[in-house]
Scaffold this motif. Structure first.
Motif, mmCIF file in Angstrom:
data_model
loop_
_atom_site.group_PDB
_atom_site.id
_atom_site.type_symbol
_atom_site.label_atom_id
_atom_site.label_comp_id
_atom_site.label_asym_id
_atom_site.label_seq_id
_atom_site.Cartn_x
_atom_site.Cartn_y
_atom_site.Cartn_z
ATOM 1 N N ALA A 225 -2.479 18.051 -17.851
ATOM 2 C CA ALA A 225 -2.401 17.159 -16.544
ATOM 3 C C ALA A 225 -2.281 15.765 -16.975
ATOM 4 C CB ALA A 225 -3.861 17.192 -15.532
ATOM 5 N N ARG A 226 -2.847 15.473 -18.259
ATOM 6 C CA ARG A 226 -2.713 14.016 -18.751
ATOM 7 C C ARG A 226 -1.164 13.585 -19.025
ATOM 8 N NH1 ARG A 226 -5.747 13.797 -24.430
ATOM 9 N NH2 ARG A 226 -4.251 15.123 -25.456
ATOM 10 N N ASP A 227 -0.492 14.628 -19.559
ATOM 11 C CA ASP A 227 1.079 14.339 -19.798
ATOM 12 C C ASP A 227 1.844 14.158 -18.423
ATOM 13 O OD1 ASP A 227 0.130 14.227 -22.458
ATOM 14 O OD2 ASP A 227 0.944 16.297 -22.724
ATOM 15 N N TRP A 228 1.541 15.052 -17.300
ATOM 16 C CA TRP A 228 2.166 14.788 -16.098
ATOM 17 C C TRP A 228 2.045 13.412 -15.566
ATOM 18 C CZ3 TRP A 228 5.898 17.532 -14.464
ATOM 19 C CH2 TRP A 228 6.287 18.619 -14.908
ATOM 20 N N LEU A 229 0.291 13.057 -15.694
ATOM 21 C CA LEU A 229 0.178 11.754 -15.334
ATOM 22 C C LEU A 229 0.995 10.681 -15.960
ATOM 23 C CD1 LEU A 229 -1.595 9.948 -13.451
ATOM 24 C CD2 LEU A 229 -3.614 9.911 -15.262
ATOM 25 N N PHE A 230 0.938 10.712 -17.107
ATOM 26 C CA PHE A 230 1.819 9.765 -17.903
ATOM 27 C C PHE A 230 3.265 9.838 -17.601
ATOM 28 C CE2 PHE A 230 4.786 9.366 -21.269
ATOM 29 C CZ PHE A 230 4.690 7.943 -21.591
ATOM 30 N N SER A 231 3.867 10.811 -17.224
ATOM 31 C CA SER A 231 5.329 11.137 -16.947
ATOM 32 C C SER A 231 5.352 10.412 -15.449
ATOM 33 C CB SER A 231 5.766 12.373 -17.011
ATOM 34 O OG SER A 231 7.101 12.511 -16.388
ATOM 35 N N LEU A 232 4.542 10.655 -14.463
ATOM 36 C CA LEU A 232 4.393 10.051 -13.098
ATOM 37 C C LEU A 232 4.484 8.641 -13.188
ATOM 38 C CD1 LEU A 232 4.707 10.762 -10.182
ATOM 39 C CD2 LEU A 232 2.279 10.795 -10.064
ATOM 40 N N LYS A 233 3.227 7.983 -14.050
ATOM 41 C CA LYS A 233 3.420 6.627 -13.984
ATOM 42 C C LYS A 233 4.520 5.876 -14.917
ATOM 43 C CE LYS A 233 -0.515 5.312 -16.093
ATOM 44 N NZ LYS A 233 -1.793 5.394 -16.926
ATOM 45 N N THR A 234 5.116 6.441 -15.622
ATOM 46 C CA THR A 234 6.383 5.975 -16.383
ATOM 47 C C THR A 234 7.361 6.090 -15.462
ATOM 48 O OG1 THR A 234 5.694 6.813 -18.689
ATOM 49 C CG2 THR A 234 7.799 5.934 -18.428
ATOM 50 N N PHE A 235 7.700 7.097 -14.756
ATOM 51 C CA PHE A 235 8.840 7.122 -13.856
ATOM 52 C C PHE A 235 8.547 6.112 -12.775
ATOM 53 C CE2 PHE A 235 10.682 8.874 -9.967
ATOM 54 C CZ PHE A 235 11.922 9.153 -10.378
ATOM 55 N N THR A 236 7.460 6.057 -12.366
ATOM 56 C CA THR A 236 6.869 4.975 -10.996
ATOM 57 C C THR A 236 7.428 3.678 -11.467
ATOM 58 O OG1 THR A 236 5.326 6.398 -10.272
ATOM 59 C CG2 THR A 236 5.221 4.270 -9.361
ATOM 60 N N ALA A 237 7.114 3.299 -12.940
ATOM 61 C CA ALA A 237 7.240 1.885 -13.151
ATOM 62 C C ALA A 237 8.840 1.847 -13.553
ATOM 63 C CB ALA A 237 6.509 1.955 -14.669
ATOM 64 N N SER A 238 9.468 2.753 -13.996
ATOM 65 C CA SER A 238 10.778 2.579 -14.268
ATOM 66 C C SER A 238 11.608 2.290 -12.983
ATOM 67 C CB SER A 238 11.492 3.792 -14.997
ATOM 68 O OG SER A 238 11.316 4.995 -14.185
ATOM 69 N N MET A 239 11.312 3.183 -12.001
ATOM 70 C CA MET A 239 11.865 3.160 -10.553
ATOM 71 C C MET A 239 11.625 1.746 -9.838
ATOM 72 S SD MET A 239 13.920 5.473 -10.060
ATOM 73 C CE MET A 239 14.127 5.512 -11.679
ATOM 74 N N LEU A 240 10.369 0.952 -10.273
ATOM 75 C CA LEU A 240 10.072 -0.119 -9.730
ATOM 76 C C LEU A 240 10.698 -1.137 -10.332
ATOM 77 C CD1 LEU A 240 8.276 -2.221 -7.967
ATOM 78 C CD2 LEU A 240 6.646 -1.859 -9.977
ATOM 79 N N ALA A 241 11.182 -1.190 -11.859
ATOM 80 C CA ALA A 241 11.911 -2.158 -12.395
ATOM 81 C C ALA A 241 13.099 -1.966 -11.900
ATOM 82 C CB ALA A 241 11.680 -1.923 -13.923
ATOM 83 N N LEU A 242 13.864 -0.812 -11.635
ATOM 84 C CA LEU A 242 15.207 -0.580 -11.389
ATOM 85 C C LEU A 242 15.363 -1.334 -10.182
ATOM 86 C CD1 LEU A 242 18.091 0.635 -11.787
ATOM 87 C CD2 LEU A 242 17.217 2.531 -10.680
ATOM 88 N N TYR A 243 14.629 -0.944 -9.054
ATOM 89 C CA TYR A 243 14.578 -1.642 -7.897
ATOM 90 C C TYR A 243 14.601 -2.992 -7.527
ATOM 91 C CZ TYR A 243 13.379 -2.904 -2.906
ATOM 92 O OH TYR A 243 13.317 -3.226 -1.722
#
Length: 696
Positions: free
Chosen positions: A6-24
């Motif tokens: 679960a902690r790896d899924w959480l890390f992946s979700l956080k990283t993807f969210t941050a990347s999409m925020l940066a792209l936006y």
């Protein structure tokens, strides 16, 4: 392969969210390359807040330094392409040398500053007037990604680094307990023991980098100090256990009767090492048991008259080392508990003058060669690009520079460079699939997020795993870069192929270059480390002592920790790592003798000087002939004569004999016994020095 937790899924979700925020944000700000903000998030993100913050800070500093260099160098040199290529290569190589000379997280500043210059400067040669705007926007895009990664990573279910430190040290505790128990049971060789020795050294080396990130984790200064103290004792445990192995082998494997009570004591110490680490009362119970074991060690100490015999000197040495092992292990246990609970008071048990040294060993010759190889690779790649006239060849040179920098510190960089090439090719394919099949059907940012979510979330779960980190990080970063997302969809197949095949071409060149220029691997590095250790043994015996003794000891110990992981695990009793430990013990014993001789009588100083001169001459021969040489019998005779002299005085039992206290006489005896066992291990169980009365 097991499913990600679960902690790896959480890390992946956080990283993807941050990347999409940066792209936006980058798209809204109309930055020219918004995909760099997205890619930067995947570069700096780490499952732990402290690691993310440290990498983010150092990437920001490195980017600004590299961008400033681009603004400084492009205008005056752009009209001289070969000279400009040399300047870029020299800058990258110089910063790379600084990076691989620093084993902390701070090295990322120099690494990034080194290859940021070619990333910015080389594509700008066709439009040098725009270099300032290019450097500014590149810095803005990267800083945006850094901020998004840091904010999301620190604000959304932050994962602290300190608990991970405890997890990693627990791996060390398991290996160390196995290694100590095997040694106390009389087994000092074997593939399993050699492999555990390698893992112990590798863990200690990895902790150095981890502790450099711990300060960014809001860790209290006292916890950080305890973590460094624990690593220092973890580092010392291996040579102390190795020093214990030789007298135990002589006592338990010789023809003489075993000392009464020693076998039972060793069996109980083995049981004590099996005590659990996490039980609520485990530490208190371990403390009480350790005190009992120390009492039993004191009860087994030979009488003063017995110190004049080889068997008595051996037993005294073994018991002294055994107490040191117990003290170091108890300190490590206590420090682990204090770090885990972040509370408590620590009273160190193991105190020694060698503790506290901060010196590190660097093979400057190999560092210069590695950096020089990168300089030559960049210049040659640039020359090929210039002569070919390939418009997009700058990307090939840039990625060749990145690959040469990434893996310059490795003994065998070629396999990793080839992996870089393979996964970059995979990224080109994935980027082409998105650009020409998926993105034409995307009409708004929300749909773009949905289209990116599946592959990037899956890739993100594998980034925390060491065996997949390089591959998944490269796929994420390169795919985001190769797609080259802009505010409006624009795709041309020929342009895509021409520009994105340049990167793999540069990596293929880097692979061939490293394969040709650095084919020697870990064997050469290990041989150089071994020869350097012989040189420091010479220094340890040279009057006056060379520099600070504590720093000299720290440098030798650090070098041994680098040597061990480079040696293949075998079941050979003459394994090079065992020989490396013996060389270290010779140097440490020589330093102890140098300290003792300052207050010794003239006769004792003369006998000690004879030993030190013999050791120095022997290791000078090893250095001169670049191979280990047989130890001369004259050196054994000198050690035996000095040992007889010291043992005679120590066995008199007076509180002080001449100018030397009895305690320092005992230290001198231990040093001489340890030196004899280290230099002549094959004789330790079958013969000892002549008795003092036989030399009268």
């Amino acid at each position: 392969m097991t499913l990600p937790p679960a902690r790896d899924w959480l890390f992946s979700l956080k990283t993807f969210t941050a990347s999409m925020l940066a792209l936006y944000i980058a798209l809204r700000l109309e930055l020219p390359r918004p995909y760099w903000a997205m890619a930067t998030v995947y570069i700096v993100s780490n499952p732990f807040v402290g690691a993310t913050r440290s990498k983010a800070l150092y990437r920001a500093l490195g980017t600004m330094l590299g961008a400033s260099a681009a603004v400084l160098f492009v205008p005056p040199f752009v009209e001289s392409p070969y000279l400009f290529s040399f300047v870029v290569a020299l800058w990258t190589g110089t910063l790379l040398y600084l990076a691989i000379s620093d084993r902390t997280a701070r090295a990322y500043v120099f690494m990034l500053a080194g290859y940021t210059l070619p990333l910015i400067a080389l594509p700008a040669v066709t439009n040098p007037t725009g270099i300032f705007d290019l450097a500014i926007t590149r810095t803005e895009e990267i800083l945006l990604g850094i901020v998004c990664a840091s904010v999301v990573g620190g604000a959304v279910f932050p994962n602290r680094l300190a608990p991970s430190l405890v997890e990693r040290t627990d791996v060390w505790f398991r290996d160390a307990a196995f290694y100590v128990k095997e040694t106390l049971s009389g087994r000092i060789a074997g593939q399993a023991i050699s492999a555990s020795r390698q893992r112990l050294a590798a863990t200690v080396n990895q902790l150095e980098f981890l502790l450099s990130q711990l300060a960014y984790d809001h860790t209290r200064p006292d916890i950080l100090a305890r973590a460094h103290a624990m690593r220092g004792r973890m580092q010392l445990l291996l040579p102390i256990v190795s020093a214990l192995a030789d007298p135990l082998t002589a006592l338990l494997g010789g023809a003489n009767a075993r000392p009464e009570g020693l076998a039972a004591l060793l069996a109980d110490v083995v049981k004590w090492f099996d005590a659990p680490l996490d039980a609520s009362n485990a530490n208190d119970e371990a403390e009480r048991e350790a005190d009992i074991l120390r009492g039993r060690i004191a009860a087994l100490e030979p009488q003063t008259a017995e110190l004049a015999t080889w068997e008595g000197a051996l037993l005294s040495n073994a018991l002294w080392r055994l107490r040191q092992v117990i003290d170091v292990w108890q300190d490590c246990r206590a420090l682990r508990m204090l770090i885990a609970r972040e509370a408590g008071v620590w009273r160190p048990r193991f105190r020694h003058w060698r503790l506290g040294g901060s010196a590190r060993y660097f093979d400057r010759g190999m560092l210069v060669f590695s950096a020089g190889s990168a300089v030559a690779a960049i210049f040659v790649a640039s020359s090929i690009w210039i002569s070919s006239g390939w418009q997009d060849g700058a990307a090939a040179v840039s990625l060749a520079a990145v690959a040469c920098c990434f893996f310059a510190a490795l003994d065998e960089p070629a396999p990793q460079v080839f992996a870089f090439f393979v996964w970059t090719c995979a990224s080109v394919v994935l980027a082409g699939l998105y650009l020409f099949v998926i993105l034409p059907n995307v009409h708004d940012f929300a749909m773009l997020v949905v289209m990116f979510s599946v592959p990037f979330l899956i890739i993100g779960t594998l980034i925390p795993r060491p065996q997949f980190n390089l591959a998944t990080m490269l796929v994420a970063v390169n795919t985001a870069s190769f797609i080259s997302i802009q505010s409006a969809y624009e795709a041309n197949f020929l342009t895509f192929i021409n520009s994105n095949l340049a990167g793999p071409a540069g990596l293929l060149f880097a692979f061939i270059w490293t394969r040709v220029t650095r084919p020697f691997g870990a064997e050469l590095a290990a041989a150089r480390l071994m020869r350097s250790s012989w040189q420091d043994v010479v220094l340890s015996t040279s009057p006056p002592p060379h520099g600070d003794l504590r720093e000299l000891a720290a440098r030798m110990l650090d070098r041994l920790m680098q040597l061990i992981p480079r040696l293949a695990a075998t079941d050979d009793n003459r394994h090079p790592s065992i020989e490396g430990f013996r060389d270290l013990r010779v140097a440490f014993n020589a330093l102890d003798l140098m300290r003792v001789r300052r207050r010794a009588s003239d006769d004792m100083s003369a006998s000690i000087d004879t030993v030190l001169d013999g050791v120095r001459e022997h290791f000078n021969r090893c250095v001169a002939r670049r191979a280990r040489q047989p130890v001369p019998e004259s050196l054994r005779a000198a050690i035996d004569a000095a040992l007889a002299h010291v043992s005679t005085e120590a066995s008199q039992g007076a509180p002080a004999v001449g100018p030397l206290p009895a305690r320092q006489l005992r230290e001198a005896q231990h040093a001489l016994v340890g030196m004899r066992l280290s230099l002549f291990p094959q004789l330790s169980g079958v013969s000892g020095p002549a008795r003092p009365e036989a030399t009268a």
